[in-house]
Design a protein around this motif. Structure first.
Motif, PDB file in Angstrom:
ATOM      1  N   VAL A  21      26.145  42.916  39.641  1.00 53.49           N
ATOM      2  CA  VAL A  21      25.736  41.878  40.595  1.00 53.49           C
ATOM      3  C   VAL A  21      26.937  41.026  40.980  1.00 53.49           C
ATOM      4  N   GLY A  22      27.788  40.690  40.022  1.00 57.15           N
ATOM      5  CA  GLY A  22      28.947  39.842  40.267  1.00 57.15           C
ATOM      6  C   GLY A  22      28.986  38.710  39.264  1.00 57.15           C
ATOM      7  N   PRO A  23      30.002  37.856  39.389  1.00 54.71           N
ATOM      8  CA  PRO A  23      30.127  36.735  38.450  1.00 54.71           C
ATOM      9  C   PRO A  23      28.930  35.795  38.561  1.00 54.71           C
ATOM     10  N   ALA A  24      28.444  35.351  37.442  1.00 52.73           N
ATOM     11  CA  ALA A  24      27.309  34.429  37.428  1.00 52.73           C
ATOM     12  C   ALA A  24      27.644  33.142  38.170  1.00 52.73           C
ATOM     13  N   SER A  25      28.910  32.777  38.134  1.00 50.51           N
ATOM     14  CA  SER A  25      29.325  31.517  38.770  1.00 50.51           C
ATOM     15  C   SER A  25      29.162  31.562  40.289  1.00 50.51           C
ATOM     16  N   GLU A  26      29.038  32.760  40.843  1.00 48.91           N
ATOM     17  CA  GLU A  26      28.920  32.871  42.307  1.00 48.91           C
ATOM     18  C   GLU A  26      27.474  32.772  42.777  1.00 48.91           C
ATOM     19  N   ILE A  27      26.556  32.696  41.833  1.00 51.99           N
ATOM     20  CA  ILE A  27      25.151  32.538  42.229  1.00 51.99           C
ATOM     21  C   ILE A  27      24.845  31.043  42.303  1.00 51.99           C
ATOM     22  N   PRO A  28      24.509  30.528  43.471  1.00 53.61           N
ATOM     23  CA  PRO A  28      24.269  29.083  43.594  1.00 53.61           C
ATOM     24  C   PRO A  28      23.054  28.656  42.792  1.00 53.61           C
ATOM     25  N   GLU A  29      23.089  27.437  42.338  1.00 51.62           N
ATOM     26  CA  GLU A  29      21.980  26.882  41.564  1.00 51.62           C
ATOM     27  C   GLU A  29      20.683  26.890  42.393  1.00 51.62           C
ATOM     28  N   GLY A  30      19.646  27.450  41.809  1.00 44.31           N
ATOM     29  CA  GLY A  30      18.338  27.468  42.478  1.00 44.31           C
ATOM     30  C   GLY A  30      18.226  28.510  43.566  1.00 44.31           C
ATOM     31  N   ARG A  31      19.239  29.336  43.718  1.00 41.20           N
ATOM     32  CA  ARG A  31      19.235  30.360  44.777  1.00 41.20           C
ATOM     33  C   ARG A  31      19.508  31.732  44.158  1.00 41.20           C
ATOM     34  N   ALA A  32      19.537  32.733  45.039  1.00 37.89           N
ATOM     35  CA  ALA A  32      19.680  34.098  44.534  1.00 37.89           C
ATOM     36  C   ALA A  32      20.833  34.832  45.200  1.00 37.89           C
ATOM     37  N   ARG A  33      21.230  35.871  44.545  1.00 38.10           N
ATOM     38  CA  ARG A  33      22.127  36.850  45.174  1.00 38.10           C
ATOM     39  C   ARG A  33      21.316  38.138  45.271  1.00 38.10           C
ATOM     40  N   VAL A  34      21.306  38.746  46.452  1.00 41.92           N
ATOM     41  CA  VAL A  34      20.488  39.943  46.659  1.00 41.92           C
ATOM     42  C   VAL A  34      21.379  41.174  46.596  1.00 41.92           C
ATOM     43  N   ILE A  35      20.950  42.171  45.840  1.00 38.84           N
ATOM     44  CA  ILE A  35      21.703  43.428  45.796  1.00 38.84           C
ATOM     45  C   ILE A  35      20.776  44.583  46.169  1.00 38.84           C
TER      46      ILE A  35
END
Lengths: 350, 244
Positions: free
Chosen positions: A235-249
């Motif tokens: 998915v990628g670094p956890a730090s790149e996922i904004p608080e309260g939001r998602a990263r879609v893969i």
């Protein structure tokens, strides 16, 4: 969201939305008829029933473009969400505009004669030439699709047809759109000499095509399909996922996963809302629940269930971390399966 | 990152700003678009269907090839019923007699038509000698015309516009019902003329010609007159799409 079906779950936004849509419709019809009467005075006037029928037809065409543009516009810019929220009501309103247009056409053109009005209008003539194709058939075909869509627009049908089939049925709107364009091209454009209508139709078709392509390209660039290594997808670094939001893969099987960060925890759920297929990954955590950006359906991140008393369930995914990088398991869990998630330190470091 | 819009919660400021711009723009755009499209419609032409007060006409009635009145004033007026029906049924037994008809006039470019009143009061056999003024297709001329087959009643004012593709289904229904098929074309001086169309001697058009109603057609036939009414006669094969 509801635990029992209601005809309409009204709230203030829906009322305002419907008032605006009805008002715009009224403005359109009144403006069209008024200008038509003023610019074409007797004895060269256009008959009032024909004027109203045309006003409804053009209004329906414009509404259809607006309805079809809302989806990709929202994918490109989330600030268009208020237009999307009550699009169903706009669709039903649009259907009644089409129906009234058809009623006047059938009554005025097909009525008062020696044949059944519907048969007279739909089967009255054959085609000797390409331009002579009975354009009414295209319009009737589109109206049948719009009827199917309007009559199954309630959540009752979404659930009972299953979201997949409901979505497929409602994707027929693009077939109906093509039929409507043919209805116009083989109908009114064969008679009217002004270049305005063909220009507007061309701009409309190209505009909608461009919007859908842009939204599709953006969707794919955001979450390209990734291959799995040992059943896990990076998915990628956890730090790149904004608080309260998602990263879609994207997964190789075509599924999409929304990897959410809620405080210090990262968890993953399906990206597809079971209500109408909305992109859960473009939502946010509101009051502790992932909230769909389309209609506000909510799900607990821990197990993919809706908060009581609601009963919806969505698939969850296992996640793990390796050197600060989040991985998601390519196989989905059964809907409603609890997951552990991974805990990260404040600031995103693991 | 902006707040999430949720329909049942308070609208975030960023979304409100968009709503405040988009909604008025859409309303203004809707009104302007409606006005522009309505203004771009073509003129249906000056045709009058005067249903305000009935009128009377006296003359000799003929029903072949189509019900018409050769009036004492020298006009040849085609006769139709109310609705999309021809007047053959009611007038057949009066053919050749001098009659007074009552109905509503339809008129376009100086050519008139009578829409007969319903009921027996619509016609009265009148004393006097029926004039001879019937000279069906005397001095016929071979012609090759380009135009559009219209149903006479709609085109003379019952439907506006009463021509073109949008009106095709109605025109076909009207002609099937016995209304007069007429050809909208121009004479050598450029003036619009509307000869009655007869295919194989009849105003009842065959299916292959009905399919070409309300479209540009080329017709090779012979032009004659009944009183002051032009009559264009041809066979079915001589009506073709235009351009070929």
């Amino acid at each position: 969201m509801s635990v029992a079906y209601q005809a309409v779950q009204w709230n203030r936004h829906k009322k305002v939305y419907d008032l605006c849509a009805g008002g715009a419709l009224l403005v359109f019809i009144v403006a069209f008829v008024a200008v038509g009467v003023l610019l074409h005075p007797a004895p060269g006037e256009v008959a009032v029933p024909i004027l109203v029928m045309r006003a409804l037809g053009v209004c329906a065409l414009v509404l259809l473009h607006v309805i079809l543009a809302i989806g990709p516009l929202h994918r490109l810019d989330a600030r268009f969400a208020p237009l999307l929220y009550n699009r169903r009501h706009l669709g039903v309103l649009f259907f009644f505009v089409c129906l009234l247009h058809a009623f006047i056409a059938i009554g005025f053109y097909g009525g008062f004669g020696v044949q059944n009005p519907l048969i007279a209008l739909l089967g009255g003539y054959g085609s000797e030439t390409l331009t002579g194709i009975p354009f009414e058939l295209f319009g009737f075909g589109a109206l049948a699709i719009f009827f199917l869509m309007a009559s199954t627009s309630h959540d009752f049908f979404t659930r009972n047809l299953t979201p997949r089939w409901w979505k497929l049925l409602h994707s027929l709107v693009y077939v109906a759109y093509a039929l409507i364009v043919a209805h116009v091209v083989f109908g009114v454009l064969q008679t009217e000499k002004s270049l305005l209508l063909p220009t507007l139709i061309g701009v409309g078709v190209m505009g909608l095509t461009a919007l859908h392509l842009a939204a599709g390209v953006r969707e794919n660039s955001r979450s390209p399909a990734q291959g799995a290594a040992d059943g896990w997808v990076e998915v990628g670094p956890a730090s790149e996922i904004p608080e309260g939001r998602a990263r879609v893969i994207g997964l190789e099987n075509g599924d999409r996963v929304a990897v959410y960060r809620d405080g210090d925890t990262v968890r993953a759920i399906t990206n597809v809302c079971p209500h109408q297929g909305g992109p859960l990954g473009e939502g946010a955590v509101v009051d502790g629940c992932v909230t769909c950006p389309w209609h506000g359906y909510q799900f607990n991140l821990e197990d993919g269930t809706s908060p009581p008393p609601y009963t919806e369930r969505i698939p969850t995914y296992d996640v793990r971390t390796d050197a600060g990088v989040v991985f998601v398991k390519a196989d989905a869990n059964e809907p409603g399966t609890p997951t552990q998630g991974v805990t990260i330190e404040r600031g995103g470091a693991l | 990152m902006s707040e999430l819009y949720v329909g049942y919660l308070k609208t975030p400021a960023a979304h409100m700003r968009v709503i405040r711009v988009i909604v008025p723009l859409l309303a203004i755009g809707f009104a302007m678009l409606a006005a522009v499209v309505a203004g771009s419609m073509r003129e249906p032409g000056e045709a009058v269907w005067n249903t305000g007060a009935s009128q009377q006409w006296t003359g000799r009635l003929i029903d072949d090839p189509y019900p018409m009145l050769l009036t004492d004033a020298g006009e040849t007026l085609l006769i139709v019923e109310i609705s999309k029906v021809g007047a053959h049924e009611r007038l057949r037994l009066l053919a050749g007699q001098r009659v007074t008809l009552e109905g509503f006039p339809l008129e376009r470019d100086g050519r008139k038509m009578i829409e007969l009143l319903t009921g027996d009061a619509a016609f009265v056999v009148t004393d006097g000698v029926a004039g001879e003024g019937f000279a069906h297709a005397e001095r016929r001329t071979d012609v090759d015309v380009v135009g559009e087959i219209v149903d006479g009643k709609c085109f003379f004012g019952a439907m506006k516009p009463g021509d073109g593709k949008g009106h095709k289904a109605c025109a076909v229904l009207c002609i099937r019902g016995g209304l007069p098929p007429m050809v909208r074309t121009r004479d050598l001086t450029g003036e619009w003329v509307y000869p009655l169309l007869l295919v194989d001697g009849s105003s009842v058009l065959p299916e292959e010609v009905l399919d070409l109603v309300a479209e540009p057609v080329r017709i090779e036939g012979t032009l004659g007159r009944i009183g002051d009414l032009w009559v264009l006669e041809c066979d079915g094969a001589c009506v073709r799409p235009y351009p070929d």
